[in-house]
Design an enzyme around this catalytic site. Sequence first.
Site, short mmCIF file in Angstrom:
data_model
loop_
_atom_site.label_atom_id
_atom_site.label_comp_id
_atom_site.label_asym_id
_atom_site.label_seq_id
_atom_site.Cartn_x
_atom_site.Cartn_y
_atom_site.Cartn_z
N ASP A 14 22.07 -6.76 18.31
CA ASP A 14 21.52 -5.73 18.54
C ASP A 14 22.50 -4.70 18.00
OD1 ASP A 14 19.40 -4.25 20.64
OD2 ASP A 14 20.92 -2.99 19.86
N HIS A 42 10.19 -8.86 20.91
CA HIS A 42 11.64 -9.38 20.80
C HIS A 42 11.81 -9.29 22.05
CE1 HIS A 42 11.74 -4.89 20.64
NE2 HIS A 42 12.94 -5.21 21.23
N GLY A 67 9.89 1.65 27.78
CA GLY A 67 11.10 2.05 26.75
C GLY A 67 11.06 1.32 25.53
N HIS A 109 4.61 -11.05 13.05
CA HIS A 109 4.40 -9.77 13.48
C HIS A 109 3.66 -9.54 14.65
CE1 HIS A 109 5.04 -5.23 13.54
NE2 HIS A 109 3.77 -5.10 13.77
P1 5GP Z 1 13.47 -2.15 22.76
O1 5GP Z 1 12.20 -1.78 21.64
O2 5GP Z 1 12.95 -3.67 23.39
O3 5GP Z 1 13.55 -0.91 23.61
O4 5GP Z 1 14.94 -2.34 22.12
C1 5GP Z 1 15.00 -2.38 20.53
C2 5GP Z 1 16.30 -2.60 20.34
O5 5GP Z 1 16.37 -2.86 18.83
C3 5GP Z 1 17.42 -1.71 20.78
O6 5GP Z 1 18.14 -2.45 21.79
C4 5GP Z 1 17.87 -1.09 19.57
O7 5GP Z 1 19.38 -0.98 19.56
C5 5GP Z 1 17.91 -2.22 18.32
N1 5GP Z 1 17.72 -1.76 17.15
C6 5GP Z 1 16.77 -0.64 16.70
N2 5GP Z 1 17.13 -0.68 15.33
C7 5GP Z 1 17.90 -1.76 15.09
C8 5GP Z 1 18.47 -2.32 13.73
O8 5GP Z 1 17.88 -1.65 12.65
N3 5GP Z 1 19.18 -3.33 13.40
C9 5GP Z 1 19.57 -3.95 14.71
N4 5GP Z 1 20.00 -4.94 14.65
N5 5GP Z 1 19.01 -3.58 15.99
C10 5GP Z 1 18.29 -2.68 16.29
ZN ZN Z 2 7.28 -6.47 12.57
#
Ligand code: 5GP
Ligand code: ZN
Length: 120
Positions: free
Chosen positions: A31, A101, A94, A47
């Site tokens: 992350d 994922h 959120g 996807h």
């Molecule tokens: P959620 O959608 O479950 O709230 O979390 C999405 C997660 O993706 C977040 O913890 C955020 O930090 C991570 N994230 C968002 N954009 C990127 C990216 O471009 N690269 C990586 N490695 N993580 C990402």
């Molecule tokens: Zn996708």
Amino acid sequence: MSDDCIFCKIINRELDADIVYEDEHSIAFKDINPVAPVHILVAPKKHIPTLQDMDKEDEPLIGHLHGVINEVARAFKLDTKGYRVVINCGSDAGQIVFHLHLHLLGGRPLLQNLAQGRGA
Ligand code: 5GP
Ligand code: ZN
């Protein structure tokens, strides 16, 4: 593949990520904004926007993702002390990236027990 999805772009190597595991159906990468010493995202290559968008035929894939969690957790030495797996589904949870994922979190005591409703 969705054109404007950042995780699809990571899967297709159009965006950089620290990839720690990959197989035919899944990928795991660190992350970008970790909230624990180990914070890894495990995603299917397919996807699927949210857990609520999965089809019956995706059930083996969702099971496979948990197998990947098991393997990556062992590789990062989380298997003895434990870890947490989180899926955020939709806006109230959120979710910010709409490509399904699993968050693998560990490396420190995770004090809030979300299942008991104390965490946020
Ligand atoms: P959620 O959608 O479950 O709230 O979390 C999405 C997660 O993706 C977040 O913890 C955020 O930090 C991570 N994230 C968002 N954009 C990127 C990216 O471009 N690269 C990586 N490695 N993580 C990402
Ligand atoms: Zn996708």
